[in-house]
Motif scaffolding. Structure first.
Motif, PDB file in Angstrom:
ATOM      1  N   SER A 397       0.685  -0.880   0.272  1.00  0.00           N
ATOM      2  CA  SER A 397      -0.208   0.210   0.414  1.00  0.00           C
ATOM      3  C   SER A 397       1.172   0.811   0.360  1.00  0.00           C
ATOM      4  CB  SER A 397      -0.843   0.315   1.772  1.00  0.00           C
ATOM      5  OG  SER A 397      -1.628   0.856   1.036  1.00  0.00           O
ATOM      6  N   PRO A 398       0.845   2.043  -1.430  1.00  0.00           N
ATOM      7  CA  PRO A 398       1.329   3.177  -1.170  1.00  0.00           C
ATOM      8  C   PRO A 398       1.393   4.598  -0.337  1.00  0.00           C
ATOM      9  CG  PRO A 398       0.326   3.366  -3.054  1.00  0.00           C
ATOM     10  CD  PRO A 398      -0.033   1.708  -2.392  1.00  0.00           C
ATOM     11  N   SER A 399       0.725   4.165  -0.036  1.00  0.00           N
ATOM     12  CA  SER A 399      -0.216   5.878   1.470  1.00  0.00           C
ATOM     13  C   SER A 399       0.749   5.082   2.384  1.00  0.00           C
ATOM     14  CB  SER A 399      -1.445   5.266   1.860  1.00  0.00           C
ATOM     15  OG  SER A 399      -2.230   4.066   2.009  1.00  0.00           O
ATOM     16  N   GLU A 400       0.855   3.759   3.160  1.00  0.00           N
ATOM     17  CA  GLU A 400       1.529   2.987   4.626  1.00  0.00           C
ATOM     18  C   GLU A 400       3.140   3.064   4.383  1.00  0.00           C
ATOM     19  OE1 GLU A 400      -0.152  -0.533   4.696  1.00  0.00           O
ATOM     20  OE2 GLU A 400      -2.494  -0.193   5.267  1.00  0.00           O
ATOM     21  N   GLN A 401       4.194   3.262   3.540  1.00  0.00           N
ATOM     22  CA  GLN A 401       5.113   3.685   3.385  1.00  0.00           C
ATOM     23  C   GLN A 401       6.006   4.610   2.375  1.00  0.00           C
ATOM     24  OE1 GLN A 401       5.412  -0.986   1.547  1.00  0.00           O
ATOM     25  NE2 GLN A 401       7.259   0.333   1.463  1.00  0.00           N
ATOM     26  N   PRO A 402       6.956   5.614   2.770  1.00  0.00           N
ATOM     27  CA  PRO A 402       7.659   6.094   1.469  1.00  0.00           C
ATOM     28  C   PRO A 402       7.902   5.610   1.213  1.00  0.00           C
ATOM     29  CG  PRO A 402       9.160   6.254   3.155  1.00  0.00           C
ATOM     30  CD  PRO A 402       7.558   5.512   4.440  1.00  0.00           C
ATOM     31  N   PRO A 403       7.979   6.093  -0.522  1.00  0.00           N
ATOM     32  CA  PRO A 403       8.974   5.656  -1.754  1.00  0.00           C
ATOM     33  C   PRO A 403       9.717   5.840  -1.869  1.00  0.00           C
ATOM     34  CG  PRO A 403       8.510   7.631  -1.971  1.00  0.00           C
ATOM     35  CD  PRO A 403       7.413   7.608  -0.613  1.00  0.00           C
ATOM     36  N   LEU A 404      11.332   4.662  -2.470  1.00  0.00           N
ATOM     37  CA  LEU A 404      12.624   4.353  -2.279  1.00  0.00           C
ATOM     38  C   LEU A 404      12.474   5.798  -2.770  1.00  0.00           C
ATOM     39  CD1 LEU A 404      15.278   2.973  -1.631  1.00  0.00           C
ATOM     40  CD2 LEU A 404      15.048   1.184  -3.700  1.00  0.00           C
ATOM     41  N   VAL A 405      12.498   5.618  -4.067  1.00  0.00           N
ATOM     42  CA  VAL A 405      12.945   6.629  -5.209  1.00  0.00           C
ATOM     43  C   VAL A 405      11.272   7.606  -5.365  1.00  0.00           C
ATOM     44  CG1 VAL A 405      14.014   7.165  -7.334  1.00  0.00           C
ATOM     45  CG2 VAL A 405      14.664   4.872  -6.375  1.00  0.00           C
ATOM     46  N   ASP A 406      11.612   8.957  -5.462  1.00  0.00           N
ATOM     47  CA  ASP A 406      10.334  10.011  -5.743  1.00  0.00           C
ATOM     48  C   ASP A 406      11.266  10.223  -6.373  1.00  0.00           C
ATOM     49  OD1 ASP A 406       7.950  10.824  -6.102  1.00  0.00           O
ATOM     50  OD2 ASP A 406       7.856  10.874  -3.880  1.00  0.00           O
ATOM     51  N   GLU A 407      11.256  10.708  -7.886  1.00  0.00           N
ATOM     52  CA  GLU A 407      12.093  11.658  -8.326  1.00  0.00           C
ATOM     53  C   GLU A 407      10.784  12.307  -9.172  1.00  0.00           C
ATOM     54  OE1 GLU A 407      14.751  12.905  -9.186  1.00  0.00           O
ATOM     55  OE2 GLU A 407      15.518  11.335  -7.741  1.00  0.00           O
ATOM     56  N   GLY A 408      10.037  13.748  -8.972  1.00  0.00           N
ATOM     57  CA  GLY A 408       9.614  14.567  -9.999  1.00  0.00           C
ATOM     58  C   GLY A 408       9.883  15.250 -11.128  1.00  0.00           C
ATOM     59  N   GLU A 409       8.816  16.757 -11.207  1.00  0.00           N
ATOM     60  CA  GLU A 409       9.319  17.090 -12.540  1.00  0.00           C
ATOM     61  C   GLU A 409      10.496  16.848 -13.713  1.00  0.00           C
ATOM     62  OE1 GLU A 409      10.332  20.762 -10.504  1.00  0.00           O
ATOM     63  OE2 GLU A 409       8.331  21.327  -9.428  1.00  0.00           O
ATOM     64  N   LEU A 410      10.215  15.661 -14.088  1.00  0.00           N
ATOM     65  CA  LEU A 410      11.447  15.205 -14.837  1.00  0.00           C
ATOM     66  C   LEU A 410      10.991  15.128 -16.259  1.00  0.00           C
ATOM     67  CD1 LEU A 410      11.745  11.519 -13.702  1.00  0.00           C
ATOM     68  CD2 LEU A 410      13.138  13.599 -13.444  1.00  0.00           C
ATOM     69  N   THR A 411      11.530  15.543 -17.293  1.00  0.00           N
ATOM     70  CA  THR A 411      11.736  16.419 -18.515  1.00  0.00           C
ATOM     71  C   THR A 411      12.089  14.827 -19.378  1.00  0.00           C
ATOM     72  OG1 THR A 411      13.847  16.956 -19.088  1.00  0.00           O
ATOM     73  CG2 THR A 411      12.061  18.241 -18.202  1.00  0.00           C
ATOM     74  N   GLN A 412      12.612  13.372 -18.935  1.00  0.00           N
ATOM     75  CA  GLN A 412      12.689  12.730 -20.192  1.00  0.00           C
ATOM     76  C   GLN A 412      11.856  11.483 -19.746  1.00  0.00           C
ATOM     77  OE1 GLN A 412      14.846  13.719 -17.264  1.00  0.00           O
ATOM     78  NE2 GLN A 412      15.394  12.321 -15.991  1.00  0.00           N
ATOM     79  N   THR A 413      11.852  11.057 -20.703  1.00  0.00           N
ATOM     80  CA  THR A 413      10.824  10.237 -21.068  1.00  0.00           C
ATOM     81  C   THR A 413      11.852   8.252 -20.044  1.00  0.00           C
ATOM     82  OG1 THR A 413      11.039   9.175 -22.397  1.00  0.00           O
ATOM     83  CG2 THR A 413       9.311  10.639 -22.388  1.00  0.00           C
TER      84      THR A 413
END
Length: 454
Positions: A397-413
């Motif tokens: 459940s993603p709401s119960e634990q923080p992500p190991l990697v969380d990268e935002g505002e990416l422009t590449q795919t």
């Protein structure tokens, strides 16, 4: 040749002759023989004389004799103040009016201005005697000086027979001739009793005042259709008969006569409201009893002047393959077995083409995550990776634990992650669309992979 564009070639051929005089004349008189001339009523005022009226308002001075005979006047110099004269329209002076091009899309052609059919220009003034045609996936809307709007959908041919202001009454006299296809007309309430607004097909004449109605004509079957949404509509069709339609009723005119019936009810929309993010714009409807097909029209405005797309289908599922991002209005209708188009339901919706699909692959130094998206508007991406300890928590459940990697505002795919320990992982990609002053996020479903212990 593609059949759709072969049909468009035929429409251009029809337009080439569209500016010729109206070949079928008055549909009401075509089978009934000569009729009394159409007249306007004028109330005689103090100081008026028939000769003075003729000099100012008749095309020829001698036409006063026509009015004298028609009204049984013994002395044209002595007419009682307040008396009502009937004056034939065809002897009256008029000034030319125009209709402005307020919206168009696709292949639209105008004939009668210059040697060849040509494309219109926005806000261009169109005058009497002009022929108009729309090709596949095309439309054209005109606005007259009284605020009335006429809109031609795809594959339609129409002529402007009259676009005048009668000087003696300061009233408008507008007449369109529909040779093929359809028109939707919204006429403002008459400013004067003498105002005239008519749409004519080879099979019938629709005369209106303060009315929202539709006309169609199919030359292959010689069938004409008139459908009244609001106001009043008088349909005249010669030997086939006449009809005064009430709102919510239509008339179908064919070689078998004139048939009136209640229009099918407006469909109920199951799906399509809100945001439309997928490649296809789709609307799902509840089936309408006795309907044989359905129609979708999309416009940028609630008055459906600026039409951008149309679709028809035998099933209550309608879709469009291409539509730019923006805010739109949809109008959906059902067709009866008689061929009449039913009452419409309108729905505002937002087009936000924003899809994303992703896949992962294992590389020598870790894992590579790649994704693709649709649409050309400005977008940023977000990547999330969650590590799951199968011993402590085999569920996720993603709401119960923080992500190991969380990268935002990416422009590449593309995203690479290396040196991951053994375990089970879930990941997803989000795409953030920036359009019309808002942000629209869409996420992929969670995907998983496992790394076995060495």
């Amino acid at each position: 040749m593609n059949l759709r564009y072969h049909h468009w070639a035929l429409i251009l051929l029809a337009l080439a002759i569209a500016v010729l005089p109206l070949s079928y004349g008055n549909a009401q008189t075509a089978t009934q023989g000569p009729q009394a001339p159409e007249t306007v009523s004028y109330r005689f005022q103090s100081g008026d004389t028939l000769l003075a009226l003729a000099s100012k308002y008749f095309r020829q001075q001698s036409d006063y004799k026509v009015v004298q005979k028609l009204n049984g006047i013994s002395d044209p110099r002595r007419i009682r103040v307040g008396a009502t004269l009937k004056i034939p329209y065809n002897i009256l002076k008029f000034s030319n009016e125009s209709a402005d091009v307020v919206a168009f899309r696709g292949i639209v052609r105008i004939a009668g201005i210059g040697p060849d059919p040509r494309a219109p220009k926005l806000n261009e003034a169109i005058t009497e005697g002009v022929g108009l045609a729309t090709g596949p996936d095309s439309s054209l809307s005109l606005a007259t000086s009284d605020g009335s709007i006429i809109t031609m959908p795809s594959n339609s041919v129409m002529r402007i027979v009259k676009l005048r202001r009668i000087l003696i009454t300061d009233s408008i006299d507008i007449e369109y001739a529909l040779d093929e296809g359809g028109v939707r007309t919204k006429v403002q309430p008459a400013r004067k009793l003498e105002d005239r607004y008519r749409v004519r097909t080879p099979a019938a004449v629709s005369a209106v005042r303060g009315t929202d109605f539709r006309n169609r004509f199919d030359p292959a079957s010689n069938q004409s259709f008139a459908e009244l949404l609001e106001g009043g509509l008088q349909v005249a069709s010669g030997d086939a008969g006449d009809a005064d339609l009430k709102p919510g009723f239509g008339a179908a005119i064919s070689d078998q006569g004139l048939k009136t019936e209640a229009l099918l009810p407006a469909p109920v929309i199951q799906a399509g409201q809100g945001k439309q993010r997928e490649e296809q714009v789709k609307f799902m409807l509840d089936p309408v009893a006795d309907a044989i097909s359905y129609r979708l029209v999309v416009a940028r405005d609630s008055g459906f002047i600026d039409i951008v797309a149309e679709a028809e289908n035998a099933a209550p599922e309608l879709s469009l393959n291409a539509l730019d991002n923006g805010n739109y209005f949809a109008k959906l209708t059902a067709f009866s077995k008689t061929g009449l188009e039913g009452l419409p339901v309108q729905q505002a919706f937002r087009r936000r083409l924003n899809t994303v699909s992703a896949a992962a692959s294992q590389e020598d130094d870790g894992f590579a995550f790649r994704w693709t998206t649709s649409g050309s508007d400005r977008k940023l991406f977000r990547f999330q990776l969650f590590a799951i300890d199968p011993v402590l928590n085999d569920s996720f459940s993603p709401s119960e634990q923080p992500p190991l990697v969380d990268e935002g505002e990416l422009t590449q795919t593309r995203m690479s992650v290396s040196a991951l320990p053994a375990g089970k992982y879930f990941w997803r990609v989000g795409t953030y669309l920036y359009a019309d002053g808002e942000v629209d996020p869409v996420w992929t479903d969670f995907q998983s992979f496992s790394i076995a212990p060495d």
